[in-house]
Design an enzyme around this catalytic site. Structure first.
Site, PDB file in Angstrom:
ATOM      1  N   ARG A 178     -10.621   3.481   5.834  1.00  0.00           N
ATOM      2  CA  ARG A 178      -9.162   3.334   5.710  1.00  0.00           C
ATOM      3  C   ARG A 178      -8.720   3.654   4.286  1.00  0.00           C
ATOM      4  O   ARG A 178      -7.624   4.185   4.074  1.00  0.00           O
ATOM      5  CB  ARG A 178      -8.737   1.916   6.126  1.00  0.00           C
ATOM      6  CG  ARG A 178      -7.226   1.750   6.208  1.00  0.00           C
ATOM      7  CD  ARG A 178      -6.812   0.439   6.852  1.00  0.00           C
ATOM      8  NE  ARG A 178      -7.027  -0.702   5.950  1.00  0.00           N
ATOM      9  CZ  ARG A 178      -6.771  -1.966   6.266  1.00  0.00           C
ATOM     10  NH1 ARG A 178      -6.316  -2.266   7.470  1.00  0.00           N
ATOM     11  NH2 ARG A 178      -6.981  -2.940   5.403  1.00  0.00           N
ATOM     12  N   ARG A 219       0.864  -1.178   0.000  1.00  0.00           N
ATOM     13  CA  ARG A 219       0.000   0.000   0.000  1.00  0.00           C
ATOM     14  C   ARG A 219       0.902   1.231   0.000  1.00  0.00           C
ATOM     15  O   ARG A 219       2.095   1.124   0.334  1.00  0.00           O
ATOM     16  CB  ARG A 219      -0.874   0.026   1.258  1.00  0.00           C
ATOM     17  CG  ARG A 219      -1.884  -1.094   1.299  1.00  0.00           C
ATOM     18  CD  ARG A 219      -2.662  -1.080   2.615  1.00  0.00           C
ATOM     19  NE  ARG A 219      -3.518  -2.261   2.712  1.00  0.00           N
ATOM     20  CZ  ARG A 219      -3.705  -2.966   3.826  1.00  0.00           C
ATOM     21  NH1 ARG A 219      -3.103  -2.607   4.940  1.00  0.00           N
ATOM     22  NH2 ARG A 219      -4.493  -4.008   3.822  1.00  0.00           N
ATOM     23  N   ARG A 276     -13.013  -9.065   1.619  1.00  0.00           N
ATOM     24  CA  ARG A 276     -12.587  -9.077   3.023  1.00  0.00           C
ATOM     25  C   ARG A 276     -13.807  -9.159   3.963  1.00  0.00           C
ATOM     26  O   ARG A 276     -13.758  -9.835   4.990  1.00  0.00           O
ATOM     27  CB  ARG A 276     -11.724  -7.848   3.329  1.00  0.00           C
ATOM     28  CG  ARG A 276     -10.312  -8.005   2.762  1.00  0.00           C
ATOM     29  CD  ARG A 276      -9.440  -6.776   2.886  1.00  0.00           C
ATOM     30  NE  ARG A 276      -8.154  -7.043   2.237  1.00  0.00           N
ATOM     31  CZ  ARG A 276      -6.973  -6.979   2.839  1.00  0.00           C
ATOM     32  NH1 ARG A 276      -6.878  -6.592   4.079  1.00  0.00           N
ATOM     33  NH2 ARG A 276      -5.864  -7.264   2.173  1.00  0.00           N
TER      34      ARG A 276
HETATM   35  N1  LIG Z   1     -11.735   1.214  17.894  1.00  0.00           N
HETATM   36  C1  LIG Z   1     -11.707   1.835  16.728  1.00  0.00           C
HETATM   37  N2  LIG Z   1     -12.650   2.730  16.426  1.00  0.00           N
HETATM   38  C2  LIG Z   1     -12.653   3.357  15.223  1.00  0.00           C
HETATM   39  N3  LIG Z   1     -11.725   3.160  14.261  1.00  0.00           N
HETATM   40  C3  LIG Z   1     -10.772   2.256  14.506  1.00  0.00           C
HETATM   41  C4  LIG Z   1     -10.700   1.549  15.735  1.00  0.00           C
HETATM   42  N4  LIG Z   1      -9.640   0.727  15.686  1.00  0.00           N
HETATM   43  C5  LIG Z   1      -9.061   0.908  14.483  1.00  0.00           C
HETATM   44  N5  LIG Z   1      -9.725   1.822  13.777  1.00  0.00           N
HETATM   45  C6  LIG Z   1      -9.457   2.260  12.392  1.00  0.00           C
HETATM   46  O1  LIG Z   1      -9.908   1.201  11.551  1.00  0.00           O
HETATM   47  C7  LIG Z   1      -9.070   1.076  10.407  1.00  0.00           C
HETATM   48  C8  LIG Z   1      -8.567  -0.357  10.314  1.00  0.00           C
HETATM   49  O2  LIG Z   1      -7.656  -0.587  11.367  1.00  0.00           O
HETATM   50  P1  LIG Z   1      -6.354  -1.474  11.148  1.00  0.00           P
HETATM   51  O3  LIG Z   1      -5.679  -1.117   9.871  1.00  0.00           O
HETATM   52  O4  LIG Z   1      -5.559  -1.398  12.402  1.00  0.00           O
HETATM   53  O5  LIG Z   1      -7.055  -2.892  10.985  1.00  0.00           O
HETATM   54  P2  LIG Z   1      -6.391  -4.321  10.834  1.00  0.00           P
HETATM   55  O6  LIG Z   1      -7.186  -5.254  11.672  1.00  0.00           O
HETATM   56  O7  LIG Z   1      -4.942  -4.261  11.102  1.00  0.00           O
HETATM   57  O8  LIG Z   1      -6.668  -4.626   9.310  1.00  0.00           O
HETATM   58  P3  LIG Z   1      -5.874  -5.622   8.305  1.00  0.00           P
HETATM   59  O9  LIG Z   1      -6.054  -6.993   8.810  1.00  0.00           O
HETATM   60  O10 LIG Z   1      -6.555  -5.408   6.994  1.00  0.00           O
HETATM   61  O11 LIG Z   1      -4.456  -5.218   8.252  1.00  0.00           O
HETATM   62  C9  LIG Z   1      -7.955   2.102  10.568  1.00  0.00           C
HETATM   63  O12 LIG Z   1      -8.264   3.215   9.767  1.00  0.00           O
HETATM   64  C10 LIG Z   1      -7.995   2.455  12.055  1.00  0.00           C
HETATM   65  O13 LIG Z   1      -7.579   3.769  12.280  1.00  0.00           O
HETATM   66  N1  LIG Z   2      -1.535 -16.456   8.133  1.00  0.00           N
HETATM   67  C1  LIG Z   2      -0.997 -15.235   8.041  1.00  0.00           C
HETATM   68  N2  LIG Z   2      -1.791 -14.157   7.951  1.00  0.00           N
HETATM   69  C2  LIG Z   2      -1.215 -12.956   7.895  1.00  0.00           C
HETATM   70  C3  LIG Z   2       0.175 -12.784   7.921  1.00  0.00           C
HETATM   71  N3  LIG Z   2       0.458 -11.469   7.840  1.00  0.00           N
HETATM   72  C4  LIG Z   2      -0.717 -10.838   7.786  1.00  0.00           C
HETATM   73  N4  LIG Z   2      -1.735 -11.723   7.821  1.00  0.00           N
HETATM   74  C5  LIG Z   2      -3.175 -11.464   7.800  1.00  0.00           C
HETATM   75  O1  LIG Z   2      -3.581 -11.123   6.510  1.00  0.00           O
HETATM   76  C6  LIG Z   2      -4.733 -10.315   6.590  1.00  0.00           C
HETATM   77  C7  LIG Z   2      -4.651  -9.183   5.627  1.00  0.00           C
HETATM   78  O2  LIG Z   2      -3.603  -8.334   5.917  1.00  0.00           O
HETATM   79  P1  LIG Z   2      -3.380  -6.976   5.068  1.00  0.00           P
HETATM   80  O3  LIG Z   2      -2.102  -6.399   5.580  1.00  0.00           O
HETATM   81  O4  LIG Z   2      -3.334  -7.352   3.638  1.00  0.00           O
HETATM   82  O5  LIG Z   2      -4.578  -6.110   5.387  1.00  0.00           O
HETATM   83  C8  LIG Z   2      -4.836  -9.851   8.045  1.00  0.00           C
HETATM   84  O6  LIG Z   2      -5.887 -10.580   8.652  1.00  0.00           O
HETATM   85  C9  LIG Z   2      -3.556 -10.267   8.651  1.00  0.00           C
HETATM   86  O7  LIG Z   2      -3.692 -10.635  10.012  1.00  0.00           O
HETATM   87  C10 LIG Z   2       0.985 -13.947   8.023  1.00  0.00           C
HETATM   88  O8  LIG Z   2       2.236 -13.920   8.065  1.00  0.00           O
HETATM   89  N5  LIG Z   2       0.363 -15.144   8.074  1.00  0.00           N
END
Ligand SMILES: Nc1ncnc2c1ncn2[C@@H]1O[C@H](COP(=O)(O)OP(=O)(O)OP(=O)(O)O)[C@@H](O)[C@H]1O
Ligand SMILES: Nc1nc2c(ncn2[C@@H]2O[C@H](COP(=O)(O)O)[C@@H](O)[C@H]2O)c(=O)[nH]1
Length: 401
Positions: free
Chosen positions: A266, A173, A277
């Site tokens: 996001r 990204r 997703r």
């Molecule tokens: N409690 C909350 N309330 C509102 N917005 C939130 C909260 N927690 C996270 N966010 C927002 O939601 C969006 C998604 O959060 P984040 O990228 O941390 O999700 P993620 O679970 O890591 O997703 P992915 O698995 O796709 O990487 C972000 O823009 C973040 O700022």
């Molecule tokens: N099994 C695994 N899942 C992973 C790993 N690294 C990230 N993730 C999961 O993929 C999705 C999507 O991530 P994104 O960065 O494309 O939004 C998210 O649920 C991650 O937890 C891995 O090494 N192994």
């Protein structure tokens, strides 16, 4: 299988003691366990790593085992001590973070690989001094806020936590950096590395391949930090059944509508990817809540409240951010001239150093009673103490750390 060099066979027949270097002067040791003698040391073909061959006396044959894990580089020699299911290797004249290794010969991991391959297997695992806390696996549907919570934790406790940088075949990204957020990889390269056993777990997630390499976790352990893995439910299941002992946390959204809003706000995915997703999220939440994989479920409604709950279950509530009690940072220098003995779970290392006028001896005790982890990662839980130093009859007691 293969022909044994003549001097090795002679050595094996004439050397009654386990763990001591063979007389042939090739920096090899032998350790006999039942019918098998493990010859550990430099190969004669000029390779730079410590190699392993096994002489099976019941067959009268040499066996070339399949070797898992990163092999230790050759040093000026080593001592070998057998501990139930693995051989402790103490490298002479190596750097302090490269001195202690384990060759696993009969651990659960090795037995499982042996069963799968149908061949003799051994596995290397590097020893880490001290007891870094268990890794933390965080899972949950895309957009629930895993990355946000992890960033908050790493910002508040930078010396305590280290992020396991996954491999992925998806495109980066806008702000994502290779090697920091992910190792962005070609599918064919990643598939080959998976085949070579370099991954602790991997899964196809939302149409791309993601995986945690053994190295990603080892790098964090080597820095004396607690490893955080952000992986999907399939990955969490694989880690749960691996030898990596971890705490498993599943993060749930307050509702599907809120999850969708977060994903859309996001703004990092296309419409098609957002829908994919969201479709996957329902099944993930179902599995996260019902399977026995996770130790804790956190609802991420209010971010600050959820973060406080996360800290609480990691034992960090009211905690002032402080450097970890990382024993991995301690120095432990094993001199070239030493001898090793074993008393129960304690390895006694007798180090001899000669000064200009007198010879002094240091006794170091390496405690292997609380070993944790192991192949396919690091072996943690080692501790060492100086239990005495004596020159001219003087004995002193001192803790090294
Ligand atoms: N409690 C909350 N309330 C509102 N917005 C939130 C909260 N927690 C996270 N966010 C927002 O939601 C969006 C998604 O959060 P984040 O990228 O941390 O999700 P993620 O679970 O890591 O997703 P992915 O698995 O796709 O990487 C972000 O823009 C973040 O700022
Ligand atoms: N099994 C695994 N899942 C992973 C790993 N690294 C990230 N993730 C999961 O993929 C999705 C999507 O991530 P994104 O960065 O494309 O939004 C998210 O649920 C991650 O937890 C891995 O090494 N192994």
């Amino acid at each position: 299988m293969g022909e044994a060099p003549a001097f090795l066979v002679d050595d094996l027949q004439n050397e009654p003691l386990n763990g001591f270097e063979l007389k042939s002067g090739t920096c090899k040791t032998t350790t006999t366990i039942g019918d098998k003698t493990y010859v550990i040391g430099g190969a004669d073909d000029g390779t730079l790593s410590i190699e392993v061959r096994i002489f099976d006396s019941s067959l009268g044959e040499w066996v070339q085992p399949t070797v898992y894990g990163t092999k230790p580089l050759l040093s000026k020699g080593h001592s070998a001590v057998f501990l139930n299911d693995r051989i402790l290797i103490l490298k002479k004249g190596a750097k302090s973070d490269d001195q202690i290794w384990f060759l696993e010969v009969d651990t659960q991991y090795v037995r499982r690989q042996q069963k799968q391959l149908g061949t003799e297997v051994v596995a290397w695992s590097k020893g880490v001094i001290g007891n870094v806390e268990k890794p933390v696996v965080i899972s949950g549907p895309s957009g629930v806020g895993k990355g946000t919570l992890i960033s908050m934790l790493m910002k508040e406790f930078p010396a305590m936590f280290g992020f396991s940088v996954s491999h992925t075949t998806r495109a980066p990204r806008g702000t994502e950096k290779d090697g920091v957020h992910y190792h962005f990889t070609e599918k064919s390269v990643m598939e080959k590395e998976i085949e070579d056993g370099k991954f602790l777990e991997f899964a196809s997630v939302h149409g791309n391949l993601y995986g945690t390499s053994v190295e990603a976790v080892e790098v964090v352990a080597d820095a004396g930090k607690r490893c955080i893995l952000d992986i999907d439910v399939q990955g969490a299941r694989s880690v749960r059944s691996s030898s990596l002992e971890a705490i498993f946390i599943f993060v749930c959204p307050p509702s599907m509508e809120e999850l969708e809003k977060r994903l859309r706000d996001r703004g990092t995915e296309t419409e098609e990817q957002i829908l994919k997703r969201l479709r996957n999220a329902a099944a993930e939440i179902e599995q996260g809540k019902s399977s026995k994989i996770f130790d804790f479920i956190l609802y991420n409604d209010n971010l600050e409240e959820c973060y406080e709950k996360l800290k609480k279950l990691l034992g960090l509530s009211g905690c002032v951010a402080a450097p970890p009690k990382s024993a991995a940072l301690r120095e432990f220098n094993l001199p070239l001239d030493h001898s090793v003995s074993k008393i129960d779970d304690k390895i006694i290392i007798n180090c001899i150093s000669s000064g200009l006028e007198k010879e002094s001896k240091n006794l170091i005790m390496l405690d292997v009673s609380t070993l944790k982890g192991g192949a396919p990662g690091r072996t943690r839980g080692l501790d060492f103490q100086a239990i005495g130093s004596f020159s001219d009859g003087l004995i002193g007691m001192e803790k090294l750390s």
